[in-house]
Design a protein around this motif. Structure first.
Motif, PDB file in Angstrom:
ATOM      1  N   PHE A  23       2.703  11.526   0.620  1.00  0.00           N
ATOM      2  CA  PHE A  23       3.524  10.491   1.257  1.00  0.00           C
ATOM      3  C   PHE A  23       4.597  11.136   2.141  1.00  0.00           C
ATOM      4  O   PHE A  23       4.826  10.695   3.265  1.00  0.00           O
ATOM      5  CB  PHE A  23       4.184   9.614   0.198  1.00  0.00           C
ATOM      6  CG  PHE A  23       5.098   8.565   0.764  1.00  0.00           C
ATOM      7  CD1 PHE A  23       4.598   7.358   1.219  1.00  0.00           C
ATOM      8  CD2 PHE A  23       6.474   8.803   0.862  1.00  0.00           C
ATOM      9  CE1 PHE A  23       5.451   6.391   1.749  1.00  0.00           C
ATOM     10  CE2 PHE A  23       7.324   7.844   1.404  1.00  0.00           C
ATOM     11  CZ  PHE A  23       6.807   6.638   1.844  1.00  0.00           C
TER      12      PHE A  23
ATOM     13  N   PHE B 298       0.964   4.273  -2.558  1.00  0.00           N
ATOM     14  CA  PHE B 298       0.739   5.605  -1.991  1.00  0.00           C
ATOM     15  C   PHE B 298       1.839   6.562  -2.456  1.00  0.00           C
ATOM     16  O   PHE B 298       1.574   7.693  -2.877  1.00  0.00           O
ATOM     17  CB  PHE B 298       0.725   5.496  -0.462  1.00  0.00           C
ATOM     18  CG  PHE B 298       0.400   6.793   0.247  1.00  0.00           C
ATOM     19  CD1 PHE B 298      -0.313   7.810  -0.372  1.00  0.00           C
ATOM     20  CD2 PHE B 298       0.803   6.981   1.561  1.00  0.00           C
ATOM     21  CE1 PHE B 298      -0.612   8.996   0.287  1.00  0.00           C
ATOM     22  CE2 PHE B 298       0.523   8.158   2.233  1.00  0.00           C
ATOM     23  CZ  PHE B 298      -0.185   9.168   1.596  1.00  0.00           C
TER      24      PHE B 298
ATOM     25  N   TYR C 118       0.832  -1.213   0.000  1.00  0.00           N
ATOM     26  CA  TYR C 118       0.000   0.000   0.000  1.00  0.00           C
ATOM     27  C   TYR C 118       0.862   1.258   0.000  1.00  0.00           C
ATOM     28  O   TYR C 118       0.584   2.216  -0.740  1.00  0.00           O
ATOM     29  CB  TYR C 118      -0.922   0.001   1.225  1.00  0.00           C
ATOM     30  CG  TYR C 118      -1.643   1.316   1.410  1.00  0.00           C
ATOM     31  CD1 TYR C 118      -2.740   1.651   0.618  1.00  0.00           C
ATOM     32  CD2 TYR C 118      -1.207   2.239   2.361  1.00  0.00           C
ATOM     33  CE1 TYR C 118      -3.388   2.859   0.774  1.00  0.00           C
ATOM     34  CE2 TYR C 118      -1.844   3.456   2.519  1.00  0.00           C
ATOM     35  CZ  TYR C 118      -2.936   3.756   1.723  1.00  0.00           C
ATOM     36  OH  TYR C 118      -3.563   4.959   1.879  1.00  0.00           O
TER      37      TYR C 118
END
Length: 223
Positions: free
Chosen positions: A24, A16, A12
């Motif tokens: 991020f 991201f 994930y």
């Protein structure tokens, strides 16, 4: 359980980072600030500081070692992908070998902390290690046997790989010995083996398990 949590989380975070790099970095900064707040608000004893120093040092070194494992897997991913069943077996090998080594390291650490070096010369210690070694061939065969059906389930051919079945117990033996030796060395240098032995052997098991699968893949494809 750790793999169930960390692997999807890592995937994930990769997506991201690729889709929202700015968010991020903001997320990472927030996490670092929260970590700093936790450090400032926590109360530490001398033993806490010692444990943190030992664990942080070991994890930093092991993180560098894991880069080698990952780069090796990436370099030979094409070879491994040609033998689908090895791709199925690979995660189980890392987990199970790491577990065997961790158990050996943990029982060694416990005995050292409770009774000192003399505890490693007892009959019970050899029985504990021996029982793990007797279990290794069974786990190796079952890993391959289950992988055969998983491979067939996804539409590929799978079979028992006898070099794997025969080599797996030796891989377990080597990593268990490493676990025992690491715990012993840590104890001799007045480092709590509970803090360093298990992280060290699980990392080494990842590296050796990766090399083992790569060698098998190269053997099977004739590379």
């Amino acid at each position: 359980m750790a793999d169930i949590v960390t692997i999807p989380s890592l995937i994930y975070l990769i997506f991201f980072y690729e889709d929202y790099p700015s968010l991020f970095y903001i997320f990472t900064a927030v996490m670092l600030v929260l970590f700093a707040v936790l450090l400032l608000k926590s109360h530490y004893t001398r033993e806490h500081r010692r444990a943190f120093k030992e664990v942080a040092t070991v994890l930093t070194v092991l993180g560098i070692i894991e880069i080698f494992s990952g780069s090796t897997l990436e370099s030979f991913s094409d070879v491994i992908s040609k033998v689908i069943i090895l791709s199925v077996i690979y995660p189980s090998v890392l987990d199970s070998v790491g577990n065997f080594a961790s158990i050996a390291a943990a029982t060694t650490s416990t005995r050292l902390n409770l009774s000192g070096v003399k505890a490693l010369k007892t009959h019970d210690f050899y029985l504990d290690v021996g029982s793990l070694l007797l279990l290794a061939p069974i786990i190796g065969f079952l890993t391959n046997y289950i992988a055969v059906y998983v491979t067939r389930l996804i539409g590929h051919q799978g079979e028992i790989i006898w070099p794997f079945v025969l080599g797996y117990p030796f891989l377990v033996l080597v990593n268990m010995l490493i676990g025992i030796i690491v715990a012993y060395i840590a104890h001799r240098f007045d480092i709590d083996p509970d803090n360093v032995a298990i992280p060290t052997v699980t990392t080494i098991s990842d590296v050796m398990g990766t090399l083992f699968i790569v060698l098998l893949a190269k053997l099977m494809v004739g590379a």
